[in-house]
Design a protein around this motif. Structure first.
Motif, PDB file in Angstrom:
ATOM      1  N   SER A  97      63.117  45.841  74.165  1.00  0.00           N
ATOM      2  CA  SER A  97      63.284  44.804  75.187  1.00  0.00           C
ATOM      3  C   SER A  97      62.340  44.118  75.957  1.00  0.00           C
ATOM      4  CB  SER A  97      64.635  45.503  76.204  1.00  0.00           C
ATOM      5  OG  SER A  97      63.867  46.607  76.878  1.00  0.00           O
ATOM      6  N   PHE A  98      62.511  43.209  76.475  1.00  0.00           N
ATOM      7  CA  PHE A  98      61.616  42.570  77.288  1.00  0.00           C
ATOM      8  C   PHE A  98      61.542  43.406  78.855  1.00  0.00           C
ATOM      9  CE2 PHE A  98      62.720  38.890  74.688  1.00  0.00           C
ATOM     10  CZ  PHE A  98      61.112  38.620  74.185  1.00  0.00           C
ATOM     11  N   HIS A  99      60.266  43.493  79.150  1.00  0.00           N
ATOM     12  CA  HIS A  99      60.203  44.203  80.384  1.00  0.00           C
ATOM     13  C   HIS A  99      60.336  43.238  81.526  1.00  0.00           C
ATOM     14  CE1 HIS A  99      58.172  46.033  83.987  1.00  0.00           C
ATOM     15  NE2 HIS A  99      58.551  47.249  83.544  1.00  0.00           N
ATOM     16  N   ARG A 100      60.899  43.716  82.867  1.00  0.00           N
ATOM     17  CA  ARG A 100      61.181  42.491  83.872  1.00  0.00           C
ATOM     18  C   ARG A 100      60.082  41.615  84.071  1.00  0.00           C
ATOM     19  NH1 ARG A 100      63.430  44.905  89.367  1.00  0.00           N
ATOM     20  NH2 ARG A 100      64.835  45.720  87.768  1.00  0.00           N
TER      21      ARG A 100
ATOM     22  N   ILE B 201      69.278  35.977  74.467  1.00  0.00           N
ATOM     23  CA  ILE B 201      68.446  37.202  74.445  1.00  0.00           C
ATOM     24  C   ILE B 201      68.976  38.208  73.604  1.00  0.00           C
ATOM     25  CG2 ILE B 201      67.294  39.000  75.604  1.00  0.00           C
ATOM     26  CD1 ILE B 201      67.312  37.530  78.252  1.00  0.00           C
ATOM     27  N   SER B 202      68.183  38.579  72.335  1.00  0.00           N
ATOM     28  CA  SER B 202      68.590  39.474  71.449  1.00  0.00           C
ATOM     29  C   SER B 202      67.740  40.699  71.591  1.00  0.00           C
ATOM     30  CB  SER B 202      68.493  39.130  70.045  1.00  0.00           C
ATOM     31  OG  SER B 202      69.376  37.824  69.882  1.00  0.00           O
ATOM     32  N   MET B 203      68.294  41.987  71.796  1.00  0.00           N
ATOM     33  CA  MET B 203      67.438  43.029  71.729  1.00  0.00           C
ATOM     34  C   MET B 203      67.926  44.036  70.390  1.00  0.00           C
ATOM     35  SD  MET B 203      67.550  44.250  75.760  1.00  0.00           S
ATOM     36  CE  MET B 203      69.266  44.197  75.839  1.00  0.00           C
TER      37      MET B 203
ATOM     38  N   VAL C   4      65.414  29.707  72.784  1.00  0.00           N
ATOM     39  CA  VAL C   4      65.703  28.590  73.612  1.00  0.00           C
ATOM     40  C   VAL C   4      66.389  27.546  72.659  1.00  0.00           C
ATOM     41  CG1 VAL C   4      64.351  26.902  74.939  1.00  0.00           C
ATOM     42  CG2 VAL C   4      63.623  29.182  74.602  1.00  0.00           C
ATOM     43  N   PHE C   5      67.314  26.838  73.451  1.00  0.00           N
ATOM     44  CA  PHE C   5      68.067  25.903  72.857  1.00  0.00           C
ATOM     45  C   PHE C   5      68.015  24.590  73.592  1.00  0.00           C
ATOM     46  CE2 PHE C   5      70.192  30.115  72.002  1.00  0.00           C
ATOM     47  CZ  PHE C   5      70.315  30.058  70.569  1.00  0.00           C
TER      48      PHE C   5
END
Length: 112
Positions: A18-21, A45-47, A56-57
């Motif tokens: 996952s992405f960190h804050r 977001i996909s984890m 991004v769309f």
């Protein structure tokens, strides 16, 4: 209508990348500037087990214009972060997220 979902198909939370804050704050700051410029409209977001992806769309029903990926297993060989274009080409790789996202900042400067 409620659908039954097999929870076994999703990896446990501790096994996901996952992405960190702090990483998300950098990405969302760029996202906000691009939305203000009218270039981007939606994100996802996909984890997963081996990768975290920020997509991004331009429009909600499209394929992602850009994907920002974090792959910890490739950190030593091919760098931790990468930006991938709509056609699947890797636009930039690197260990520093700010450096990798500069490739998208250039697109904002050209658009404005």
């Amino acid at each position: 209508m409620v659908q039954n979902v097999d929870v076994a198909q999703f990896p446990p939370v501790q096994d996901r990348v996952s992405f960190h804050r702090t990483e998300l704050s950098v990405i969302l700051a760029l996202y906000g500037r691009m939305v203000a410029a009218g270039l981007w409209r939606d994100y996802g977001i996909s984890m997963l087990r081996d990768v975290a992806v920020f997509s991004v769309f331009r429009h909600t029903a499209e394929h992602p214009v850009y994907r920002i990926e974090k792959r910890p297993k490739l950190a030593a060989k091919q760098q931790l972060y990468c930006v991938i274009g709509m056609d699947g080409r890797i636009l930039k790789r690197g260990q520093d997220l700010n450096t990798v996202l500069r490739v998208l900042e250039r697109k904002l400067i050209r658009a404005v």
